[in-house]
Design a protein around this motif. Structure first.
Motif, short mmCIF file in Angstrom:
data_model
loop_
_atom_site.label_atom_id
_atom_site.label_comp_id
_atom_site.label_asym_id
_atom_site.label_seq_id
_atom_site.Cartn_x
_atom_site.Cartn_y
_atom_site.Cartn_z
N GLU A 205 0.87 -1.19 0.00
CA GLU A 205 0.00 0.00 0.00
C GLU A 205 0.90 1.23 0.00
N ASP A 207 1.15 5.29 1.38
CA ASP A 207 0.59 6.28 2.30
C ASP A 207 0.33 7.59 1.59
N GLY A 208 -0.87 7.83 1.15
CA GLY A 208 -1.25 9.11 0.54
C GLY A 208 -0.40 9.48 -0.66
N GLY A 211 3.56 9.54 -0.50
CA GLY A 211 3.95 8.83 0.72
C GLY A 211 4.77 7.58 0.44
N ARG A 214 3.88 0.79 2.42
CA ARG A 214 3.67 0.10 3.70
C ARG A 214 2.96 -1.23 3.47
#
Ligand SMILES: Cc1cc2nc3c(=O)[nH]c(=O)nc-3n(C[C@H](O)[C@H](O)[C@H](O)COP(=O)(O)OP(=O)(O)OC[C@H]3O[C@@H](n4cnc5c(N)ncnc54)[C@H](O)[C@@H]3O)c2cc1C
Length: 293
Positions: A205, A207-208, A211, A214
């Motif tokens: 994934e 992060d924004g 980002g 993760r």
């Protein structure tokens, strides 16, 4: 060759299956799709006294889905059923993309997900898939509560798993797909339908906007005695901004952490090379996919 003589039992319920396993233990073998067991019987690699056929236990053919719990695949769910299920493809895109790479369609028509996992060929795609998806495997034994085994604890050696002779792998649980997760799947085989010389299933994934990566999961197959989670490679990518440099660094780490077989199909060095190339490409595919399915 032909199999050695065996007794044949075809129970109707899970309790009867478990009772037969408790009675015969090591002398019994479960029959699901027979796509791996059949050849092993014919070659007399295994010579069980009793074959316990699961195919009349209809409850094991069920597959369930809920947004909260994800997919639950009973022990008799065939690989081809999932391939034909658009709902499965929508909610489990990584596994759906990998399915056509597993053997050939006639084999997937009979072969089950659970059978593939218990057979535990180190080059089987499902090994990498369940590691990348953090799957949970539900194991049943007579007189004991169901045991839930994390995919990363499942594979214990070449053709060996946490499933003991008295156990039934009753269900494979694929957790809900994290919204926006990126995924990649790559393998290299000499011919389409052959077992892979090496392969990777990955997911992460981001992060924004701008980002870091993760929840990085990298499951490798065809690279040793068992399917393996490339933990060092995952750690290298975790928190890093996605992109070619980070993917190359993770791929180099993956190459360094595998101990592949050196056999008639490929040298260990060639397999290590494949790991690096395939991981880098799979991570790049994942990033290019822009999340979701
Ligand atoms: C020519 C050929 C090519 C193939 N290529 C590939 C490939 O590229 N990739 C790949 O992943 N696979 C490949 N396979 C294997 C195929 O995917 C099989 O279907 C799968 O490995 C076994 O599933 P099955 O349902 O047929 O299991 P079976 O053959 O019925 O059983 C396999 C083993 O698991 C045990 N078992 C089965 N179900 C359970 C259960 N629920 N609980 C406990 N034990 C159980 C059996 O006792 C047996 O020991 C290939 C097979 C063939 C014949």
């Amino acid at each position: 060759m032909k199999p050695a003589p065996f007794a044949y039992r075809d129970p109707d319920t899970v309790d009867e299956v478990l009772a037969l396993l408790a009675e015969h233990g090591d002398d019994a073998k479960l029959l699901a799709g027979g796509q791996s067991l059949g050849p092993m019987l014919n070659m007399r690699v295994v010579t069980p006294a009793v074959i316990v056929d699961l195919n009349r236990v209809r409850v094991l053919a069920a597959r369930g889905f809920s947004a909260g719990a994800g997919f639950a695949l009973g022990a008799l769910v065939r690989q081809a059923e999932l391939e034909d299920d658009s709902g499965f493809a929508a909610s489990q895109p990584l596994a759906a993309a990998a399915l056509p790479w597993i053997a050939h369609r006639p084999i997937r028509n009979r072969g089950t997900v659970a059978g593939s996992l218990v057979h535990a060929d180190p080059a089987a795609e499902w090994g990498g898939i369940v590691l990348a998806l953090d799957a949970r495997l539900v194991v049943r034994r007579a007189g004991a509560p169901p045991r839930v085994v994390a995919a990363e604890d499942f594979f214990t050696g070449i053709l060996e798993t946490a499933v003991e002779p008295e156990d039934l792998l009753a269900e494979v649980r694929l957790p809900p797909w994290p919204e926006g997760a990126r995924w990649g799947f790559r393998e290299f085989a000499r011919r389409r339908g052959d077992f892979a010389l090496a392969g990777v299933a990955c997911r992460f994934e981001v992060d924004g906007a701008g980002g870091g990566c993760r929840s990085v999961r990298i499951g490798l197959f065809g690279v040793g005695d068992t399917a393996v989670r490339a933990r060092r490679a995952e750690a290298v990518l975790e928190g890093e901004a996605p992109g070619p440099e980070a993917f190359a660094a993770a791929a180099a780490a993956a190459r360094g952490e595998v101990d592949p077989l050196d056999d008639g199909h490929a040298s260990a060095g060639y397999r290590r090379h494949l790991v690096e190339v395939l991981v880098e490409d799979a991570l790049a595919d994942a990033w290019a996919r822009d999340g979701g399915a």
